[in-house]
Design an enzyme around this catalytic site. Sequence first.
Site, PDB file in Angstrom:
ATOM      1  N   CYS A 383      -2.647   0.262  -3.165  1.00  0.00           N
ATOM      2  CA  CYS A 383      -2.788  -1.166  -3.470  1.00  0.00           C
ATOM      3  C   CYS A 383      -3.663  -1.844  -2.417  1.00  0.00           C
ATOM      4  CB  CYS A 383      -1.420  -1.803  -3.619  1.00  0.00           C
ATOM      5  SG  CYS A 383      -1.450  -3.200  -4.745  1.00  0.00           S
ATOM      6  N   HIS A 509       1.125   1.562  -7.569  1.00  0.00           N
ATOM      7  CA  HIS A 509       2.121   2.042  -6.594  1.00  0.00           C
ATOM      8  C   HIS A 509       2.767   3.334  -7.085  1.00  0.00           C
ATOM      9  CE1 HIS A 509       2.241  -1.453  -3.881  1.00  0.00           C
ATOM     10  NE2 HIS A 509       1.891  -2.137  -4.969  1.00  0.00           N
ATOM     11  N   GLU A 511       4.356   5.480  -5.495  1.00  0.00           N
ATOM     12  CA  GLU A 511       5.598   5.826  -4.782  1.00  0.00           C
ATOM     13  C   GLU A 511       6.855   5.546  -5.601  1.00  0.00           C
ATOM     14  OE1 GLU A 511       3.517   3.382  -3.998  1.00  0.00           O
ATOM     15  OE2 GLU A 511       4.506   1.611  -3.159  1.00  0.00           O
TER      16      GLU A 511
HETATM   17  N1  GLN Z   1      -2.549  -8.532  -1.685  1.00  0.00           N
HETATM   18  C1  GLN Z   1      -3.150  -7.646  -2.607  1.00  0.00           C
HETATM   19  C2  GLN Z   1      -3.179  -8.225  -4.021  1.00  0.00           C
HETATM   20  O1  GLN Z   1      -2.469  -9.140  -4.337  1.00  0.00           O
HETATM   21  C3  GLN Z   1      -2.463  -6.311  -2.610  1.00  0.00           C
HETATM   22  C4  GLN Z   1      -1.065  -6.344  -3.134  1.00  0.00           C
HETATM   23  C5  GLN Z   1      -0.281  -5.113  -2.815  1.00  0.00           C
HETATM   24  O2  GLN Z   1      -0.673  -4.328  -1.951  1.00  0.00           O
HETATM   25  N2  GLN Z   1       0.858  -4.919  -3.447  1.00  0.00           N
HETATM   26  O3  GLN Z   1      -3.907  -7.753  -4.857  1.00  0.00           O
END
Ligand code: GLN
Length: 538
Positions: A383, A509, A511
């Site tokens: 992310c 994600h 994970e």
């Molecule tokens: N801050 C970034 C976004 O909103 C990444 C978010 C995250 O890593 N969950 O896209």
Amino acid sequence: METRYIFITGGVLSSLGKGICAASLGRLLKSRGFSVTIQKLDPYINIDPGTMNPFQHGEVFVTEDGGETDLDLGHYERFIDENLSKYNNFTSGKVYKNVIDKERRGNFLGDTIQVIPHVTDEIKDCIKKTLQTKPANIIITEIGGTVGDIESLPFLEAIRQFKKDAGRENVLYIHVTYVPYLKTTGELKTKPTQHSVKELRSIGIQPDIIICRSEVPLSDDLKAKISLFCDIEQEAIVDAVDVKHLYEVPLNLQKEGLDSIAMYKLNLKYKVSDMSGWKNLIDSIKSIKESIKIGIVGKYTNLKDSYISIVEALNHGGYFYKKNIEIKWINSEELEDYEHCKKILSDVSGILVPGGFGIRGINGKINAVRFARENNCPYFGICLGMQCAVIEFARNVCGLKGANSSEFDASTDYPVIDLLPEQKKVDDKGGTMRLGSYPCTILENSAAFEAYGEKTVYERHRHRYELNNNYRKLLNEAGMVATGVFEEKDLAEIVEIKGHPWFMGVQFHPEFKSRPDRPHPLFKQFVAAALNYKKTSN
Ligand code: GLN
């Protein structure tokens, strides 16, 4: 389907591992052939943990259907190996909001709205709602907080009432307490447990089973004492002594007879347990001798719970290769000087930059990416970690000076990471990100395809920003290739760097979908790459 209800409360102190107990019992009952679901009721007023700082709450666990939920749901999913939904986690905030919305709609026909019955009815409905989304033989409901907290009272009152709704014989109350060990006298003390049970009884709940968390095993005499004071048969006093490996807990609780007592007390037809797969896993984990060091570069490294699913997914990859994952926690703010960054990262075999929000520590993360890219060190960006990889590549390989995410620099000349048009219209912060499971099409001839072995995969998201398509061609020509795409909107979900032994950035994600006996393919491949790197760099 006839359902049995198990309620788990906690006493004496917080952080007792109630969630692990709930998850373990779920696993044990599932291993006996019952269908099981687990839910968490949290007493805080936030609608969900989505807007909370990880330091306050730890990780936000994202479900397939886009729920932003308590991290205990991660334990539940990993232990019982079932995907849960947003209906498996309710907070006081959500309960009150539902009640107030109904009041505004006029659903209560002139009633005065009160905690009893309106709020408690709503809580009971939340339990039923979970079952409506996925019926189960057994639902385990964990009540967050500790008995004696003001906030949890409506929940405790609702579960007290529940035995009338469901029939006393179909309801089981389990209380998890702490039995402290006094080193000076070498004694375990039962008084806090007695008091906590007394407190619970004063609310009208008589526990059927007590799980005692303790540093050293409880003697039979001590169990007898708790049994006497708390009015519970001695067999129903279950010892949950500290263990080295998290995943040992179900087996330990089974040795103590937890699932047999639960079945007996719930009048469930006896079924044989098959925990053989789980036992094999534990034996294999216990035989691990070698370690591999992975650096996690993040902002919330002081509270390990902030990255709990990532740590677990790494462990799962490690189990597969019979390696202990030794994590070097690195605060990204310490990496802002590149020379210092090189020193700090010199002893790790892989670098992982997890998700996050806000500008603090970003340059340190970008330096970590640069180190990995320049030194052929395996890099896994998740992310925000993927977004940092794109920013680094744009700046240092494509020569776009000052390239950034518009989250951190709204006036950058090169917003290589930017908001989607529909996100620009969003004002409310809660529950408005791109959330939950989306399909991702994988490019053949990529590390991602090699890992997944499939052309379409589904992964969970939680972010607002995306790789800006205006730069995709440029990045691609310079060697950063989008190997996974959400076709419907043509969004880059995975990037890899050509020629690098293992450089993977993913917008989702992974994970959240890893399981102890089924590591997520990308985590598995990352661990393998780290092992290779270790071999070649020695
Ligand atoms: N801050 C970034 C976004 O909103 C990444 C978010 C995250 O890593 N969950 O896209």
